[in-house]
Design an enzyme around this catalytic site. Structure first.
Site, PDB file in Angstrom:
ATOM      1  N   ARG A  78       0.848  -1.191   0.000  1.00  0.00           N
ATOM      2  CA  ARG A  78       0.000   0.000   0.000  1.00  0.00           C
ATOM      3  C   ARG A  78       0.887   1.245   0.000  1.00  0.00           C
ATOM      4  O   ARG A  78       1.942   1.249   0.635  1.00  0.00           O
ATOM      5  CB  ARG A  78      -0.897   0.026   1.242  1.00  0.00           C
ATOM      6  CG  ARG A  78      -2.035  -0.961   1.192  1.00  0.00           C
ATOM      7  CD  ARG A  78      -2.938  -0.846   2.397  1.00  0.00           C
ATOM      8  NE  ARG A  78      -2.313  -1.325   3.616  1.00  0.00           N
ATOM      9  CZ  ARG A  78      -1.740  -0.571   4.533  1.00  0.00           C
ATOM     10  NH1 ARG A  78      -1.759   0.750   4.415  1.00  0.00           N
ATOM     11  NH2 ARG A  78      -1.175  -1.095   5.594  1.00  0.00           N
ATOM     12  N   TYR A 243      -1.153  -3.460  -6.993  1.00  0.00           N
ATOM     13  CA  TYR A 243      -1.052  -4.197  -5.727  1.00  0.00           C
ATOM     14  C   TYR A 243      -2.404  -4.184  -4.997  1.00  0.00           C
ATOM     15  O   TYR A 243      -3.071  -3.139  -4.921  1.00  0.00           O
ATOM     16  CB  TYR A 243       0.062  -3.578  -4.839  1.00  0.00           C
ATOM     17  CG  TYR A 243      -0.021  -4.128  -3.452  1.00  0.00           C
ATOM     18  CD1 TYR A 243       0.422  -5.424  -3.181  1.00  0.00           C
ATOM     19  CD2 TYR A 243      -0.626  -3.412  -2.433  1.00  0.00           C
ATOM     20  CE1 TYR A 243       0.266  -5.961  -1.920  1.00  0.00           C
ATOM     21  CE2 TYR A 243      -0.783  -3.944  -1.170  1.00  0.00           C
ATOM     22  CZ  TYR A 243      -0.336  -5.229  -0.921  1.00  0.00           C
ATOM     23  OH  TYR A 243      -0.506  -5.775   0.323  1.00  0.00           O
ATOM     24  N   LYS A 252      -9.599  -2.114   1.604  1.00  0.00           N
ATOM     25  CA  LYS A 252      -9.254  -0.970   2.456  1.00  0.00           C
ATOM     26  C   LYS A 252     -10.036   0.278   2.029  1.00  0.00           C
ATOM     27  O   LYS A 252     -10.471   1.059   2.868  1.00  0.00           O
ATOM     28  CB  LYS A 252      -7.754  -0.707   2.393  1.00  0.00           C
ATOM     29  CG  LYS A 252      -6.900  -1.907   2.780  1.00  0.00           C
ATOM     30  CD  LYS A 252      -7.179  -2.385   4.173  1.00  0.00           C
ATOM     31  CE  LYS A 252      -6.254  -3.519   4.569  1.00  0.00           C
ATOM     32  NZ  LYS A 252      -6.547  -4.013   5.928  1.00  0.00           N
ATOM     33  N   HIS A 272     -10.831  -2.170  11.497  1.00  0.00           N
ATOM     34  CA  HIS A 272      -9.769  -3.059  11.016  1.00  0.00           C
ATOM     35  C   HIS A 272      -9.608  -4.201  12.027  1.00  0.00           C
ATOM     36  O   HIS A 272      -8.647  -4.231  12.795  1.00  0.00           O
ATOM     37  CB  HIS A 272      -8.478  -2.226  10.892  1.00  0.00           C
ATOM     38  CG  HIS A 272      -7.365  -2.898  10.165  1.00  0.00           C
ATOM     39  ND1 HIS A 272      -6.056  -2.535  10.316  1.00  0.00           N
ATOM     40  CD2 HIS A 272      -7.363  -3.906   9.261  1.00  0.00           C
ATOM     41  CE1 HIS A 272      -5.289  -3.300   9.549  1.00  0.00           C
ATOM     42  NE2 HIS A 272      -6.061  -4.137   8.905  1.00  0.00           N
ATOM     43  N   SER A 294      -1.434  -3.893  10.519  1.00  0.00           N
ATOM     44  CA  SER A 294      -1.144  -4.847   9.451  1.00  0.00           C
ATOM     45  C   SER A 294       0.064  -5.718   9.822  1.00  0.00           C
ATOM     46  O   SER A 294       1.025  -5.222  10.398  1.00  0.00           O
ATOM     47  CB  SER A 294      -0.826  -4.093   8.159  1.00  0.00           C
ATOM     48  OG  SER A 294      -1.835  -3.161   7.903  1.00  0.00           O
ATOM     49  N   CYS A 296       0.536  -8.130  11.983  1.00  0.00           N
ATOM     50  CA  CYS A 296       0.805  -8.452  13.398  1.00  0.00           C
ATOM     51  C   CYS A 296       0.159  -9.783  13.774  1.00  0.00           C
ATOM     52  O   CYS A 296      -0.011 -10.060  14.963  1.00  0.00           O
ATOM     53  CB  CYS A 296       0.232  -7.379  14.307  1.00  0.00           C
ATOM     54  SG  CYS A 296       1.285  -5.948  14.471  1.00  0.00           S
ATOM     55  N   ASP A 320      -9.885  -9.628   8.870  1.00  0.00           N
ATOM     56  CA  ASP A 320      -9.311  -8.292   8.635  1.00  0.00           C
ATOM     57  C   ASP A 320     -10.262  -7.135   8.936  1.00  0.00           C
ATOM     58  O   ASP A 320      -9.812  -6.102   9.406  1.00  0.00           O
ATOM     59  CB  ASP A 320      -8.837  -8.188   7.174  1.00  0.00           C
ATOM     60  CG  ASP A 320      -7.880  -7.036   6.943  1.00  0.00           C
ATOM     61  OD1 ASP A 320      -7.028  -6.794   7.814  1.00  0.00           O
ATOM     62  OD2 ASP A 320      -7.980  -6.370   5.903  1.00  0.00           O
ATOM     63  N   ARG A 416       1.603 -12.314  -0.591  1.00  0.00           N
ATOM     64  CA  ARG A 416       0.247 -12.613  -0.121  1.00  0.00           C
ATOM     65  C   ARG A 416      -0.319 -13.886  -0.725  1.00  0.00           C
ATOM     66  O   ARG A 416       0.078 -14.308  -1.814  1.00  0.00           O
ATOM     67  CB  ARG A 416      -0.690 -11.469  -0.544  1.00  0.00           C
ATOM     68  CG  ARG A 416      -0.301 -10.107  -0.015  1.00  0.00           C
ATOM     69  CD  ARG A 416      -0.718  -9.946   1.394  1.00  0.00           C
ATOM     70  NE  ARG A 416      -0.288  -8.674   1.970  1.00  0.00           N
ATOM     71  CZ  ARG A 416      -1.002  -8.010   2.873  1.00  0.00           C
ATOM     72  NH1 ARG A 416      -2.153  -8.463   3.292  1.00  0.00           N
ATOM     73  NH2 ARG A 416      -0.536  -6.899   3.392  1.00  0.00           N
TER      74      ARG A 416
HETATM   75  C1  OXD Z   1      -3.239  -4.587   5.593  1.00  0.00           C
HETATM   76  C2  OXD Z   1      -3.864  -5.719   4.888  1.00  0.00           C
HETATM   77  O1  OXD Z   1      -2.310  -3.972   5.058  1.00  0.00           O
HETATM   78  O2  OXD Z   1      -4.769  -6.336   5.465  1.00  0.00           O
HETATM   79  O3  OXD Z   1      -3.687  -4.285   6.703  1.00  0.00           O
HETATM   80  O4  OXD Z   1      -3.486  -5.996   3.741  1.00  0.00           O
HETATM   81 MN    MN Z   2      -5.445  -5.357   7.220  1.00  0.00          MN
END
Ligand code: OXD
Ligand code: MN
Length: 633
Positions: A78, A243, A252, A272, A294, A296, A320, A416
Site C-alpha cells: 500500500r 497491488y 481498504k 480493522h 497490518s 501483526c 481483517d 500474499r
Molecule cells: C493490511 C492488509 O495492510 O490487510 O492491513 O493488507
Molecule cells: Mn489489514
C-alpha cells in the site's frame, strides 16, 4: 493482454445511475473493449487462462487451480503517502497539526495535498481535475471490466453494494475471491436507480502500446499512483498501482475508508478487526473482535488452533475487517464484509497457522511468493524444509534463482495469498449470517518488544477507547515503511481512517453514553515482548494465545480474578500461574513506572501534535488520570 473473448457489453443489467457512470468512464478512459462481469466459473477460467498465456500469472503444478503473480518491484505494498481522502472541508478529514503541514516535496504529488500522520486530504474539485487528466485515455488498448460486487452477506441490512471498473484482469479474479461478485447484487439495492451503490474506478495507468521501461507482466505507473476516496460522493478512484491493497477497492478503500465515513454518518463502526468465535470446554460460545496493525498476526489469531487448553475451539468469521452495529436489543453485532483472505504469506507455517496453510492449496492466487522447481510455493518462515530442498531450486519473487547466500528473502515480506473464505476449514457456522454475530469483547494489540504486558483489561468503555487511541506497534512491510520503528497506530486504523480521527474518537465515545446498549469489554494484548538480554520472545504465542483468550473469556463470565494496575486490570498471580501456564515469565505482566511515564509522554506529544484541537476532552482526562495513577506506583 488481448481482449476478453466473450465480452458481455450489455450495460442494461446496471441500474440507471451506474450505467451513466460506466458510460462516462468508458468515454474518459477509452478502453478498446469492455465487459460486465458475472462472477461465473467460466468467466474466471477464461481470465486465468488469458493471464497465464500472456505470462501475468504462472500455474503452480503441485496444486489445483493455484497461480503465482509477481509484481513490478516498485509496486509491492500500500502507498500511504499517495492515499488521499477528498472532501470540500479539510477539517472533516484531518486535523491541522500543531506544528503545521509539511511541504510537499515529491514533484509527482499535487502541490495542494495536505499530508498528516493520520491521513491525507485534498479538495474534491482539485483532485477530480488531476484525476481527469490521469484517466484520460489511460485504458487505450485494454479491456475495461465492470465488476458488480457486494460487501457483506446477501440480504443483510448491513451490507453495501458497489461496482469496480478496472483494466486489470488480476483485479477481476482477485475481487471475485475477496468479495461477492455478480450482477445479481443489484437485486439488493435499496434505491431503484442505484444511487446508493459505491462507485470505484481503478486503472493500472499504462495504456497500450507501452514503451520498453514498462514491466510487460506487471504494468503499473508508480510515479503517478494516487489512491483517492470521495466519501461525499460515495466514490473511490485509484490510479497507477495493481497491488491488492491499492487496487482491490472493496477492501481498504471501501470497507474501511469509505466504510468508516458511512459508519459515522449512519451510527455504526467499520473497523480493522478480525472476528472470531470461541467455544469453551463447557460448550459456551462467545464472539470477539480484535484490531492489530497490518502484519501483526490477525490472520493467525482469527484461525487459532488452541494449544495447551483442551476443549477450547476457535472458529473464524473474518480476519481483517468488521462492520459492527448495535441491534434492537442493544447488542453489538458484527459482519465480515469480505468473502476471502488476502493474507501475508511469510511466517505462515504448519505451526503458526496450519488452517491457512491447508486452505491455500486450491483456488488461490499468490502474489510475490517464491516458487520451487517442483511447482510448490516457498516463503520465509514456511517452516519445514522442503522435501529434497537440496535438489529443488527456488525461483524468488524477483524471478531469479534463489539461495540463502543471496542475503535477500526469496518471497517479498509483504507477499500474499488470496483465497476464498469458503476454504477455511474452521469457518464459523454464522459467518454468512445477515444479522452478524454478537460481540462480547474487543481486543486491541500491537507488536511491542518491551513494556506493554501480555494482556490487560480496560476499566470501562471510555478507558477502552483511550487504550485504542494509544495503540503503537513496530512498522510492518504492508506499507512503504522501512525499519522497525515503533509507530502510533490508533485502533490499527491509522492508514484507514475515512474521516477526522478526533471525530472518530468522539463517535466511539458516543456509544458509552447510549442507553440500552450492552457495551463489550475492551482488552489490550501483546504477544511480542522480548527478553531485554537475549532478545528472545517471552511468550510462545500462536496456539498458546488461547490462554489469554481463556482469561478474557473467564473475565466475561466473572470466573477469573484480576489485579488493578495503573494501566488496567491484569491477571492476578493465581490466575497467571494457572491459566496462563506454569512457566509464565513474570516479565510478561510487568508494569514499569518508567516505561509507562515515557509512553504517556509519547502519547501526549502525538495526540497534541496530530489531533490538536479536535481531541475530545474525555481522552485528555483519561491521559491525565493514567499519569496520576502512575505517580502512585
Ligand atoms: C493490511 C492488509 O495492510 O490487510 O492491513 O493488507
Ligand atoms: Mn489489514
Amino acid at each position: 493482454m488481448e481482449a476478453f473473448l466473450h465480452a458481455n457489453n450489455n450495460l442494461d443489467v446496471l441500474p440507471s445511475k451506474i450505467r451513466e457512470y460506466v458510460e462516462e468512464k468508458i468515454k474518459l478512459c477509452q478502453p478498446s473493449n469492455f465487459h460486465v462481469c458475472n462472477g461465473s466459473d467460466e468467466e474466471n477460467q477464461q481470465l486465468l487462462s488469458a493471464m497465464e498465456l500472456s505470462g501475468v500469472i504462472r500455474r503452480l503444478r503441485k496444486y489445483k487451480n493455484c497461480y503465482i503473480a509477481t509484481t513490478d518491484p516498485r509496486d509491492v505494498a500500500r502507498v500511504e503517502s499517495r492515499t488521499v481522502i477528498c472532501t470540500k472541508n479539510m477539517n472533516d478529514i484531518i486535523s491541522t497539526p500543531k506544528s503545521g503541514f509539511a511541504p510537499i516535496t515529491d514533484p509527482n504529488l499535487p502541490k495542494n495535498l495536505k499530508t498528516t500522520q493520520l491521513g491525507n486530504w485534498m479538495d474534491t474539485d482539485e483532485m477530480l481535475e488531476i484525476l481527469e487528466k490521469r484517466f484520460a485515455g489511460c485504458m487505450r488498448g485494454r479491456t475495461l471490466y465492470i465488476i458488480p460486487y457486494m460487501m457483506g452477506p446477501y440480504s443483510s441490512p448491513y451490507s453495501k453494494i458497489a461496482v469496480e471498473l478496472t483494466d486489470s484482469p488480476y483485479v477481476v479474479v482477485s475481487m471475485r475471491i475477496m468479495t461477492r461478485v455478480g450482477s445479481n447484487v443489484f437485486n439488493e439495492i435499496k434505491t431503484s436507480d442505484g444511487s446508493d451503490v459505491v462507485k470505484c474506478l481503478h486503472s493500472i495507468g499504462v495504456p497500450l502500446p507501452t514503451d520498453k521501461r514498462v514491466n510487460p507482466t506487471w504494468p503499473c505507473n508508480p510515479e503517478q499512483t494516487l489512491v483517492t476516496h470521495f466519501p461525499e460522493r460515495n466514490e473511490v478512484i485509484s490510479f497507477g498501482s495493481g497491488y491488492g491493497g491499492n487496487s482491490l477497492c472493496g477492501k481498504k478503500c471501501l470497507a474501511l475508508r469509505i466504510g468508516s465515513s458511512l459508519a459515522k454518518r449512519e451510527g455504526w463502526l467499520a473497523e480493522h478487526m478480525l472476528i472470531m468465535g470461541v467455544t469453551n470446554p463447557e460448550g459456551v460460545k462467545k464472539y470477539f473482535v480484535a484490531a492489530f496493525p497490518s502484519a501483526c498476526g490477525k490472520t493467525n489469531l482469527a484461525m487459532l488452533r488452541p494449544v495447551g487448553l483442551p476443549g477450547y475451539k476457535v472458529e473464524c468469521v473474518g480476519d481483517d475487517i468488521a462492520w459492527m452495529h448495535f441491534d434492537d436489543e442493544g447488542r453489538l453485532r458484527a459482519i465480515n464484509p469480505e468473502f476471502g483472505f488476502f493474507g501475508v504469506a511469510p511466517g505462515t507455517s504448519k505451526s503458526t497457522n496450519p488452517i491457512a496453510l491447508d486452505m491455500v492449496h486450491e483456488n488461490t492466487i499468490f502474489t510475490n511468493v517464491a516458487e520451487t522447481s517442483d511447482g510448490d510455493v516457498y516463503w520465509e518462515g514456511i517452516g519445514e524444509v522442503i522435501d529434497g530442498l537440496h535438489e529443488t531450486s527456488i525461483r524468488s519473487w524477483k524471478n531469479k534463482r534463489w539461495s540463502i547466500d543471496l542475503g535477500e528473502p526469496a518471497a517479498h515480506p509483504n507477499s500474499r495469498f488470496c483465497t476464498t473464505i469458503k476454504q477455511c476449514s474452521i469457518l464459523d457456522p454464522e459467518w454468512n449470517n445477515p444479522q452478524g454475530v454478537p460481540i462480547e469483547a474487543i481486543i486491541f494489540g500491537g507488536r511491542r518488544p518491551e513494556g506493554v504486558p501480555l494482556v490487560y483489561e480496560a476499566f470501562d468503555w471510555q478507558h477502552g477507547v483511550f487504550v485504542g487511541a494509544c495503540m503503537r506497534s513496530e512498522a510492518t512491510a504492508a506499507a512503504e515503511f522501512k525499519g522497525k520503528q515503533i509507530m502510533h497506530d490508533p485502533f490499527a486504523m491509522r492508514p484507514f481512517f475515512g474521516y477526522n480521527f478526533g471525530s472518530y474518537l468522539a463517535h466511539w465515545l458516543s456509544f458509552g453514553a447510549k442507553t440500552g446498549v450492552h457495551l463489550p469489554k475492551i482488552y489490550h494484548v501483546n504477544w511480542f515482548l522480548r527478553d531485554s538480554k537475549t532478545n528472545e520472545f517471552l511468550w510462545s504465542g500462536f496456539g498458546e494465545n488461547i490462554r489469554v483468550i481463556d482469561w478474557i473469556f473467564r473475565r466475561l463470565t466473572q470466573q477469573a480474578s484480576g489485579c488493578k494496575t495503573p494501566i488496567g486490570i491484569i491477571p492476578d498471580q493465581n490466575v497467571s500461574n494457572g491459566i496462563l501456564g506454569n512457566k509464565l515469565n513474570p516479565a510478561l505482566l510487568d508494569i514499569s513506572k518508567e516505561f509507562w511515564i515515557n509512553e504517556c509522554k509519547a502519547i501526549r506529544n502525538y495526540l497534541e501534535e496530530n489531533v490538536n484541537k479536535d481531541l475530545p476532552d474525555e481522552i485528555c482526562s483519561e491521559l491525565n488520570n493514567l499519569e496520576k495513577r502512575l505517580s502512585t506506583l
